[in-house]
Design an enzyme around this catalytic site. Structure first.
Site, PDB file in Angstrom:
ATOM      1  N   GLU A  11       0.854  -1.184   0.000  1.00 44.21           N
ATOM      2  CA  GLU A  11       0.000   0.000   0.000  1.00 44.21           C
ATOM      3  C   GLU A  11       0.887   1.231   0.000  1.00 44.21           C
ATOM      4  O   GLU A  11       1.823   1.341   0.801  1.00 44.21           O
ATOM      5  CB  GLU A  11      -0.907   0.007   1.221  1.00 44.21           C
ATOM      6  CG  GLU A  11      -1.858   1.193   1.256  1.00 44.21           C
ATOM      7  CD  GLU A  11      -2.996   0.981   2.235  1.00 44.21           C
ATOM      8  OE1 GLU A  11      -3.641  -0.083   2.138  1.00 44.21           O
ATOM      9  OE2 GLU A  11      -3.215   1.851   3.092  1.00 44.21           O
TER      10      GLU A  11
ATOM     11  N   ARG B 254     -14.672   3.864   4.890  1.00 47.89           N
ATOM     12  CA  ARG B 254     -15.395   5.071   5.276  1.00 47.89           C
ATOM     13  C   ARG B 254     -14.498   6.281   5.176  1.00 47.89           C
ATOM     14  O   ARG B 254     -14.890   7.339   4.698  1.00 47.89           O
ATOM     15  CB  ARG B 254     -15.925   4.933   6.714  1.00 47.89           C
ATOM     16  CG  ARG B 254     -16.869   6.075   7.096  1.00 47.89           C
ATOM     17  CD  ARG B 254     -17.086   6.177   8.582  1.00 47.89           C
ATOM     18  NE  ARG B 254     -15.900   6.706   9.277  1.00 47.89           N
ATOM     19  CZ  ARG B 254     -15.870   6.976  10.576  1.00 47.89           C
ATOM     20  NH1 ARG B 254     -16.925   6.717  11.327  1.00 47.89           N
ATOM     21  NH2 ARG B 254     -14.781   7.454  11.141  1.00 47.89           N
TER      22      ARG B 254
ATOM     23  N   ASP C 186     -11.462   8.855   7.269  1.00 44.02           N
ATOM     24  CA  ASP C 186     -11.346   9.510   8.564  1.00 44.02           C
ATOM     25  C   ASP C 186     -12.185  10.774   8.647  1.00 44.02           C
ATOM     26  O   ASP C 186     -12.560  11.365   7.627  1.00 44.02           O
ATOM     27  CB  ASP C 186      -9.877   9.877   8.827  1.00 44.02           C
ATOM     28  CG  ASP C 186      -8.985   8.650   8.904  1.00 44.02           C
ATOM     29  OD1 ASP C 186      -9.463   7.606   9.389  1.00 44.02           O
ATOM     30  OD2 ASP C 186      -7.817   8.733   8.476  1.00 44.02           O
TER      31      ASP C 186
ATOM     32  N   ALA D 216     -19.135   2.401   5.488  1.00 45.34           N
ATOM     33  CA  ALA D 216     -18.529   1.675   4.377  1.00 45.34           C
ATOM     34  C   ALA D 216     -19.482   0.624   3.815  1.00 45.34           C
ATOM     35  O   ALA D 216     -19.469   0.352   2.614  1.00 45.34           O
ATOM     36  CB  ALA D 216     -17.228   1.023   4.834  1.00 45.34           C
TER      37      ALA D 216
END
Length: 308
Positions: A18, A124, A126, A144
């Site tokens: 990532e 979702r 932050d 989400a």
């Protein structure tokens, strides 16, 4: 290729990565050169994080201030395109609720479909700095699980198909009352159509095994991929728990604190701890291990060399 198919067909565990889109000022060539050493280990996909607009206040001639949205990072879509073109690796853009209306999300999905992206990571996102709790856009999504459902509706309308990943928290999301409630929320995401799960970073493998067992008991059957990040400096002992609501084992805290003035020692201690986590996770049959590079690839490269 869809991540669920990679997971199904892989004969052994593999690493995934990532990366965070860079702030403006870095060139595409510079970004790709930071990723290139990791290609030695043939990661089948790379996740690219998505970020909300930031806000700045500008003074007007009359002395008042106005708030303006600014994007300080390169978009996840641009970074995904660069990775796909250069390395032929599956890009996985993150799709977040935060700061996105339903129409904006549909526009992003249109772009992903047009560009041939087959995978998306649904989160979702932050809260804004200063927000006490997450606030969705007026025409957006609060959870989400709602966004997963929206992606599945888009597929039916546009005759396309995405593989959907979602996030999970082995130590529970900080807003959840307890771990059982958090796993119930995770199951809603899976029931809405998620194909696999990637966890938040953790530093105690027993926490992950307990979480995985509780997920299976709750009826969650999709693959669960552990997420890891090596500590790279003494400051992260304080910063990571504050930023991600995670625990760091006392043994690791003591090791780092006892050599806090020795940057090289702390870096190597964090690398060794993460490498040991990898070895143990692989022995316990995880399908893959996801690495949060967060702009520091050298220690991840070394860990991959130890374990893959």
């Amino acid at each position: 290729m869809k991540i669920k198919d990679i997971l199904r067909d892989s004969k052994k565990a593999f690493p995934s990565l990532e990366i965070v889109p860079p702030r403006g000022g870095i060139s595409k060539k510079e970004l790709l050169e930071t990723i290139r050493p990791l290609m030695e280990f043939r990661p089948p996909y790379i996740n690219v994080t998505s970020h909300r607009e930031e806000y700045e206040f500008r003074q007007t001639p009359d002395g008042s201030f106005t708030r303006h949205a600014v994007m300080r990072r390169v978009s996840e879509t641009a970074v995904c395109c660069a990775i796909q073109a250069e390395f032929g690796v599956e890009p996985v853009p993150h799709l977040i609720c935060g700061g996105r209306s339903a129409d904006r999300i549909e526009s992003l999905l249109q772009d992903f479909r047009f560009l041939g992206f087959e995978n998306v990571m649904v989160l979702r996102g932050d809260s804004l700095i200063g927000e006490k709790r997450f606030t969705p856009e007026p025409d957006g999504y609060r959870y989400a699980s709602e966004l997963v459902s929206a992606v599945r509706r888009f597929e039916k309308e546009k005759d396309c198909s995405f593989c959907i990943g979602v996030g999970a928290y082995p130590e529970k999301h900080f807003e959840a009352a307890n771990l059982d409630q958090d796993i119930a929320n995770l199951k809603r995401k899976v029931d809405a159509g998620a194909d696999y799960i990637i966890t938040q970073m953790f530093f105690d493998n027993s926490v992950f095994y307990r979480f995985r067992d509780k997920c299976r008991e709750a009826g969650i059957t999709v693959p669960i991929i552990p997420g890891l990040k090596p500590l790279s400096n003494a400051r992260q002992i304080e910063l990571l728990p504050r930023s991600f609501s995670i625990d760091i084992p006392q043994e690791l805290v003591h090791t780092i604190h006892s050599h806090a003035d020795d940057a090289a020692y702390c870096y190597e201690a964090g690398r060794e701890w993460c490498s040991a986590q990898c070895k143990d996770l692989l022995k316990h049959g995880v399908p893959a291990i996801h690495f949060y590079t967060m702009g520091r690839q050298d220690n991840v490269t070394s860990i991959l060399r130890d374990n893959f």
